[in-house]
Write an enzyme that holds these catalytic residues in place. Structure first.
Site, PDB file in Angstrom:
ATOM      1  N   PHE A  66      -1.773  13.584 -20.661  1.00 33.91           N
ATOM      2  CA  PHE A  66      -0.876  12.079 -19.741  1.00 33.91           C
ATOM      3  C   PHE A  66      -2.184  11.304 -20.639  1.00 33.91           C
ATOM      4  O   PHE A  66      -1.718  10.423 -21.224  1.00 33.91           O
ATOM      5  CB  PHE A  66      -1.583  12.027 -18.480  1.00 33.91           C
ATOM      6  CG  PHE A  66      -0.687  10.907 -17.983  1.00 33.91           C
ATOM      7  CD1 PHE A  66       0.827  10.744 -17.867  1.00 33.91           C
ATOM      8  CD2 PHE A  66      -1.047   9.829 -18.091  1.00 33.91           C
ATOM      9  CE1 PHE A  66       1.677   9.963 -17.250  1.00 33.91           C
ATOM     10  CE2 PHE A  66      -0.356   8.254 -16.530  1.00 33.91           C
ATOM     11  CZ  PHE A  66       0.805   9.021 -16.996  1.00 33.91           C
ATOM     12  N   GLU A  67      -3.341  11.945 -20.986  1.00 34.11           N
ATOM     13  CA  GLU A  67      -3.999  10.768 -21.469  1.00 34.11           C
ATOM     14  C   GLU A  67      -4.066  11.228 -23.431  1.00 34.11           C
ATOM     15  O   GLU A  67      -4.452   9.721 -24.198  1.00 34.11           O
ATOM     16  CB  GLU A  67      -5.865  10.852 -21.490  1.00 34.11           C
ATOM     17  CG  GLU A  67      -5.789  10.828 -19.720  1.00 34.11           C
ATOM     18  CD  GLU A  67      -5.295  11.529 -18.344  1.00 34.11           C
ATOM     19  OE1 GLU A  67      -5.240  11.773 -17.799  1.00 34.11           O
ATOM     20  OE2 GLU A  67      -5.310  12.757 -19.568  1.00 34.11           O
ATOM     21  N   ASP A  94       4.066  24.543  -9.971  1.00 33.48           N
ATOM     22  CA  ASP A  94       5.069  24.459  -7.911  1.00 33.48           C
ATOM     23  C   ASP A  94       5.441  23.460  -7.347  1.00 33.48           C
ATOM     24  O   ASP A  94       5.882  23.244  -6.912  1.00 33.48           O
ATOM     25  CB  ASP A  94       4.149  25.141  -6.986  1.00 33.48           C
ATOM     26  CG  ASP A  94       4.035  26.846  -8.030  1.00 33.48           C
ATOM     27  OD1 ASP A  94       4.675  27.537  -7.994  1.00 33.48           O
ATOM     28  OD2 ASP A  94       3.135  27.237  -7.273  1.00 33.48           O
ATOM     29  N   THR A  95       4.572  22.228  -8.002  1.00 36.30           N
ATOM     30  CA  THR A  95       5.094  20.530  -7.755  1.00 36.30           C
ATOM     31  C   THR A  95       5.867  19.978  -8.802  1.00 36.30           C
ATOM     32  O   THR A  95       6.703  20.480 -10.265  1.00 36.30           O
ATOM     33  CB  THR A  95       4.210  20.266  -7.616  1.00 36.30           C
ATOM     34  OG1 THR A  95       2.850  20.408  -9.120  1.00 36.30           O
ATOM     35  CG2 THR A  95       3.180  21.059  -6.673  1.00 36.30           C
ATOM     36  N   HIS A  97       4.582  17.607 -10.219  1.00 33.27           N
ATOM     37  CA  HIS A  97       3.863  16.956 -11.108  1.00 33.27           C
ATOM     38  C   HIS A  97       3.571  17.478 -13.442  1.00 33.27           C
ATOM     39  O   HIS A  97       3.633  16.708 -13.212  1.00 33.27           O
ATOM     40  CB  HIS A  97       2.498  17.688 -11.047  1.00 33.27           C
ATOM     41  CG  HIS A  97       1.292  17.127 -12.532  1.00 33.27           C
ATOM     42  ND1 HIS A  97       0.986  15.593 -12.042  1.00 33.27           N
ATOM     43  CD2 HIS A  97      -0.013  17.718 -13.310  1.00 33.27           C
ATOM     44  CE1 HIS A  97      -0.219  15.684 -13.119  1.00 33.27           C
ATOM     45  NE2 HIS A  97      -0.516  16.509 -13.356  1.00 33.27           N
ATOM     46  N   ARG A 136       3.298  30.034 -28.911  1.00 32.64           N
ATOM     47  CA  ARG A 136       3.080  28.576 -30.105  1.00 32.64           C
ATOM     48  C   ARG A 136       2.799  28.259 -30.106  1.00 32.64           C
ATOM     49  O   ARG A 136       2.269  27.461 -30.923  1.00 32.64           O
ATOM     50  CB  ARG A 136       4.551  27.750 -29.047  1.00 32.64           C
ATOM     51  CG  ARG A 136       6.040  28.683 -28.265  1.00 32.64           C
ATOM     52  CD  ARG A 136       6.298  27.781 -27.497  1.00 32.64           C
ATOM     53  NE  ARG A 136       7.632  28.186 -27.165  1.00 32.64           N
ATOM     54  CZ  ARG A 136       8.399  29.133 -27.049  1.00 32.64           C
ATOM     55  NH1 ARG A 136       7.284  29.845 -26.024  1.00 32.64           N
ATOM     56  NH2 ARG A 136       9.325  30.069 -27.227  1.00 32.64           N
TER      57      ARG A 136
END
Length: 162
Positions: A66-67, A94-95, A97, A136
């Site tokens: 994100f940063e 699992d979320t 996020h 990758r």
């Protein structure tokens, strides 16, 4: 293009412009370092193979993917570079996020491309599991870092050619 049909490290080096007079910024997420360090290795090797000297490549780290947006913006505005390559790895959990981070990074890098004066290259892996990521980042599908470096060189050449 699907990486199952295309190796990320395949490119024709003799058809690329020389990077000997180009300067690059690379911002790397510290999250999933087993993946992001592999991506960085690909970037550095490809840029140097195309003529960029180590002192023409500025590498900075940020805590997570994100940063990368802020890190890329900072390098673009302050490091006197011709292009910035953002390297990260977001692996589904699992979320939700994963969805928020991927969306934020994608939109952020897109926004930077529309507003900055240097190209910002998206070298962020967004995978369902760690195996896909390592495949990758120098594994069986090649290295997205190689692809990102090739893209950076081509975008600098595009900008200089206009």
């Amino acid at each position: 293009m699907s990486t199952a049909n295309h190796n990320l490290s395949d490119y024709e080096s003799d058809k690329l412009p020389s990077a000997s007079d180009m300067r690059f910024g690379v911002v790397v997420s510290e999250w999933n370092p087993n993946v992001t360090e592999g991506l960085l290795e690909g970037v550095l090797q490809t840029l140097q193979n195309q003529g960029a000297a180590p002192d023409q490549i500025v590498v900075q780290y940020v805590p997570g993917s994100f940063e990368l947006v802020y890190g890329a913006k900072f390098l673009a505005e302050n490091a006197k570079v011709d292009a910035v390559i953002a390297l990260g790895s977001v692996v589904r959990g699992d979320t939700p996020h994963f969805d928020y981070v991927c969306q934020g990074v994608t939109h952020g890098i897109s926004y930077l491309n529309a507003t900055q004066t240097v190209p910002i290259i998206f070298g962020v892996l967004t995978t369902d599991n760690m195996e896909q990521a390592t495949d990758r980042a120098g594994g069986r599908y090649g290295n997205k870092g190689d692809e990102a470096a090739v893209t950076a060189i081509k975008m600098v050449a595009l900008k200089r050619g206009l």
